[in-house]
Motif scaffolding. Structure first.
Motif, short mmCIF file in Angstrom:
data_model
loop_
_atom_site.label_atom_id
_atom_site.label_comp_id
_atom_site.label_asym_id
_atom_site.label_seq_id
_atom_site.Cartn_x
_atom_site.Cartn_y
_atom_site.Cartn_z
N TYR A 88 9.16 0.72 -20.77
CA TYR A 88 8.11 1.70 -21.02
C TYR A 88 8.46 2.44 -22.32
CZ TYR A 88 7.55 0.71 -16.06
OH TYR A 88 7.41 0.08 -14.85
N PRO A 89 7.68 2.25 -23.38
CA PRO A 89 8.08 2.76 -24.71
C PRO A 89 8.04 4.28 -24.82
CG PRO A 89 5.88 1.81 -24.80
CD PRO A 89 6.41 1.51 -23.42
N HIS A 90 7.30 4.94 -23.92
CA HIS A 90 7.18 6.39 -24.03
C HIS A 90 8.27 7.12 -23.26
CE1 HIS A 90 5.25 5.09 -20.40
NE2 HIS A 90 5.05 6.31 -19.97
N MET A 91 9.20 6.36 -22.69
CA MET A 91 10.28 6.99 -21.92
C MET A 91 11.63 6.59 -22.49
SD MET A 91 9.11 6.18 -18.03
CE MET A 91 7.46 6.52 -17.47
N THR A 92 12.60 7.48 -22.33
CA THR A 92 13.96 7.12 -22.73
C THR A 92 14.48 6.04 -21.79
OG1 THR A 92 14.95 8.74 -21.25
CG2 THR A 92 14.45 9.48 -23.48
N ALA B 115 -11.33 1.93 -23.72
CA ALA B 115 -10.80 1.18 -24.86
C ALA B 115 -9.30 1.45 -25.01
CB ALA B 115 -11.55 1.55 -26.14
N GLY B 116 -8.91 2.70 -24.79
CA GLY B 116 -7.49 3.06 -24.89
C GLY B 116 -6.65 2.33 -23.87
N LEU B 136 -2.94 3.21 -9.14
CA LEU B 136 -3.08 4.58 -9.64
C LEU B 136 -1.77 5.13 -10.21
CD1 LEU B 136 -5.49 6.61 -7.35
CD2 LEU B 136 -5.75 6.02 -9.77
N GLN B 137 -0.66 4.86 -9.52
CA GLN B 137 0.65 5.29 -10.02
C GLN B 137 0.94 4.63 -11.37
OE1 GLN B 137 2.87 4.03 -6.55
NE2 GLN B 137 3.40 6.14 -6.04
N THR B 138 0.60 3.34 -11.46
CA THR B 138 0.79 2.62 -12.72
C THR B 138 0.03 3.29 -13.85
OG1 THR B 138 1.14 0.53 -11.58
CG2 THR B 138 0.39 0.40 -13.87
N MET B 139 -1.21 3.66 -13.57
CA MET B 139 -2.02 4.34 -14.58
C MET B 139 -1.38 5.68 -14.95
SD MET B 139 -4.62 2.80 -15.69
CE MET B 139 -4.94 1.08 -15.42
N LEU B 144 -1.57 5.63 -18.83
CA LEU B 144 -2.24 6.78 -19.45
C LEU B 144 -1.37 7.55 -20.46
CD1 LEU B 144 -4.55 8.24 -16.64
CD2 LEU B 144 -5.20 7.00 -18.71
N PRO B 145 -0.07 7.80 -20.13
CA PRO B 145 0.73 8.51 -21.13
C PRO B 145 0.80 7.78 -22.46
CG PRO B 145 1.89 8.42 -19.03
CD PRO B 145 0.67 7.55 -18.88
N GLN B 146 0.79 6.45 -22.42
CA GLN B 146 0.81 5.69 -23.68
C GLN B 146 -0.56 5.69 -24.34
OE1 GLN B 146 2.91 1.84 -23.58
NE2 GLN B 146 3.42 2.32 -21.46
N THR B 147 -1.59 5.87 -23.52
CA THR B 147 -2.96 5.84 -24.05
C THR B 147 -3.28 7.10 -24.85
OG1 THR B 147 -3.56 4.62 -22.07
CG2 THR B 147 -5.36 5.52 -23.36
N ILE B 148 -2.75 8.23 -24.37
CA ILE B 148 -3.14 9.52 -24.94
C ILE B 148 -3.02 9.56 -26.45
CG2 ILE B 148 -2.49 11.96 -25.06
CD1 ILE B 148 -1.86 11.73 -22.02
N GLN B 149 -1.83 9.15 -26.93
CA GLN B 149 -1.59 9.18 -28.38
C GLN B 149 -2.65 8.36 -29.12
OE1 GLN B 149 2.05 7.21 -29.50
NE2 GLN B 149 2.53 8.85 -30.95
N ILE B 150 -2.97 7.19 -28.57
CA ILE B 150 -3.89 6.28 -29.25
C ILE B 150 -5.32 6.83 -29.24
CG2 ILE B 150 -4.86 3.97 -29.17
CD1 ILE B 150 -2.24 3.08 -27.85
#
Lengths: 241, 237
Positions: A88-92, B115-116, B136-139, B144-150
């Motif tokens: 997971y790239p957003h985690m350490t 799209a994100g 849902l946990q996966t999201m 989702l945390p990776q999506t936000i920046q994009i």
């Protein structure tokens, strides 16, 4: 530990798994080899429910895998290492390793940390605990991915071509870790790989797959040195050069 | 005294009555903030629905998005303002503005979120599912945390559009910036020109920094190789 019965899998009209029957005993180290497109990855992905067979049964630890129980069953039995690491790239590194123990196994942060460092030591990357995956080499990322898989302490470890995406000089560091793991008696390992040296060293059994079916299987030395089937011979001659 | 549309006395008058414009600006800001919160919630929920494997959820999300993207915001606002009271739903114009603009932009935000999510490599959710996380946990933990920046740049552009679109309140006497400006001009000495220019400037001051920030942030993401192309373009609104 793992049992597949009459498993069939299609991707559209493509028949990728043809009547697969497989039993893997607890603690067995199984290596699956075969040309690309032979269905080995699909097979290993059926074991942890990333793919769903069109027919047939998959059993983990004597429980039949179905739509309702698959998340739980995979959670308590399997851990997987991917070709592309998929950290997971957003985690350490530390967060990568402790996420599942904390969120799924309800371990305390401290407990999960201790466990994480134990496996970071095992893969020799303790000092990278607070690094982000993008700052690590491919070999290091894969070793972290292995630590992440180990941290959930499952009995079944699945490896889907763990060294195929690595630069040649990094392959050995990952194989060394996997060889270390194979000394663990109770851990069941299913490894899809082209690393014949690794297979010889750790496998109890090697299966050669081609065109969605098992062609030949046996102990590694017997299979590599004295293959019976023509397709096995031709594949091995290409791989072993 | 000159009576041209840009006569100096008109500007002086506007300056004296600046409180009216300030009130309008405040209302516009509040409606925007509420509508944006609503649009974000709707957008994330629908974005998740449209990327789930459940066919019903997918359809619901699709129908919602298509409906609101292909009907004018004005009709939706008029509907709440004129038609809903007949079945006993009476909201003040402020609420109508927030809800109307919120549900409308929710559809656009949903497309941005979808799209994100699609831009995250499938290996990420596979790794998570292989660990035994539910969809849902996966999201929540991984995708989702990776999506936000994009999606931050296109979301910011949505916020800009949303702020501009709150001016639709002017036609139902919503008390927003556009309405105040318009009624100030028509009740006063027909000083439309200064009123509209100042109002336009105020909208510009709100929107331009946001839009600029979004563009710069997106360029930074590209230069750091986090995204290669902007997200598939969401239709302007």
């Amino acid at each position: 530990m793992i049992k597949l019965a009459d498993v069939e899998k299609y991707f559209g009209s493509l028949h990728v798994l043809k009547n697969i029957n497989l039993t893997v005993a607890e603690g067995e180290k199984l290596v699956i080899i075969g040309p690309s497109g032979s269905g080995k990855s699909t097979l290993i992905r059926c074991i942890n429910a990333l793919e769903e067979p069109n027919s047939g049964q998959v059993m983990l630890n004597n429980e039949l895998l179905n739509k309702q129980n698959k998340t739980r069953l995979v959670r308590v039995n399997c851990a997987m290492v991917f070709q592309q690491f998929n950290l997971y790239p957003h985690m350490t590194v530390l967060k990568n390793i402790t996420l599942a123990p904390i969120k799924l196994q309800k371990k305390s942060r401290e407990e999960a940390r201790v466990l994480a460092y134990k496996y970071l030591d095992l893969v020799g990357l303790r000092e990278k605990a607070n690094a982000y995956p993008s700052t690590l080499s491919g070999g290091q990322q894969q070793r972290i991915a292995i630590a992440r898989a180990l941290a959930t302490q499952q009995k079944i470890l699945l490896f889907d071509e763990p060294t195929s995406a690595l630069d040649p000089e990094m392959v050995q560091e990952v194989l060394d870790v996997m060889i270390k793991l194979s000394s663990e008696k109770n851990t069941t390992m299913v490894v899809v790989t082209h690393e014949m040296g690794f297979a010889r060293q750790v496998a109890d059994r090697v299966i050669f797959m081609d065109d969605g079916a098992f062609v030949e299987q046996g102990e590694p030395d017997a299979l590599f040195d004295n293959p019976q089937n023509e397709r096995t011979k031709s594949f091995l001659s290409k791989i072993l050069r | 005294m000159s009576n041209g549309p840009f006569a100096l006395w008109r500007w002086a008058r506007l300056f004296n009555d600046r409180g009216v414009f300030a009130e309008g600006l405040l209302t516009t800001l509040l409606v925007s903030a509420l509508a944006l919160s609503m649009a974000l919630i709707i957008g994330v929920v629908l974005g998740l629905c449209s990327t789930s494997r459940n066919r019903i959820l997918k359809t619901v999300a699709r129908v919602y998005v298509e409906f609101f993207q292909n009907t004018p915001l004005v009709i939706q606002v008029f509907f709440i303002y004129n038609a809903l009271p007949m079945i006993g739903v009476r909201w003040d114009v402020f609420t109508i503005g927030a809800v109307g603009v919120g549900v409308y932009h929710g559809a656009y935000v949903a497309e941005v979120v979808r799209a994100g999510i699609h831009s995250i490599p499938p290996g990420q959710s596979e790794a998570s599912r292989a660990q035994g996380f539910t969809h849902l946990q996966t999201m929540w933990y991984v995708v989702l945390p990776q999506t936000i920046q994009i999606i931050l740049p296109p979301l910011t552009n949505q916020a800009v559009n949303l702020i501009k679109n709150t001016s639709v309140l002017a036609i139902i006497a919503g008390g927003d910036l556009m309405y105040r400006a318009d009624s100030w001009a028509s009740n006063g000495a027909l000083s439309y020109a200064p009123a509209y220019i100042v109002t336009g400037l105020l909208y510009f001051i709100l929107c331009f920094p946001l839009a600029t920030w979004a563009r710069r942030y997106e360029e930074r993401l590209k230069s750091r190789d986090i995204i290669h192309e902007p997200l598939e373009e969401v239709v302007e609104c």
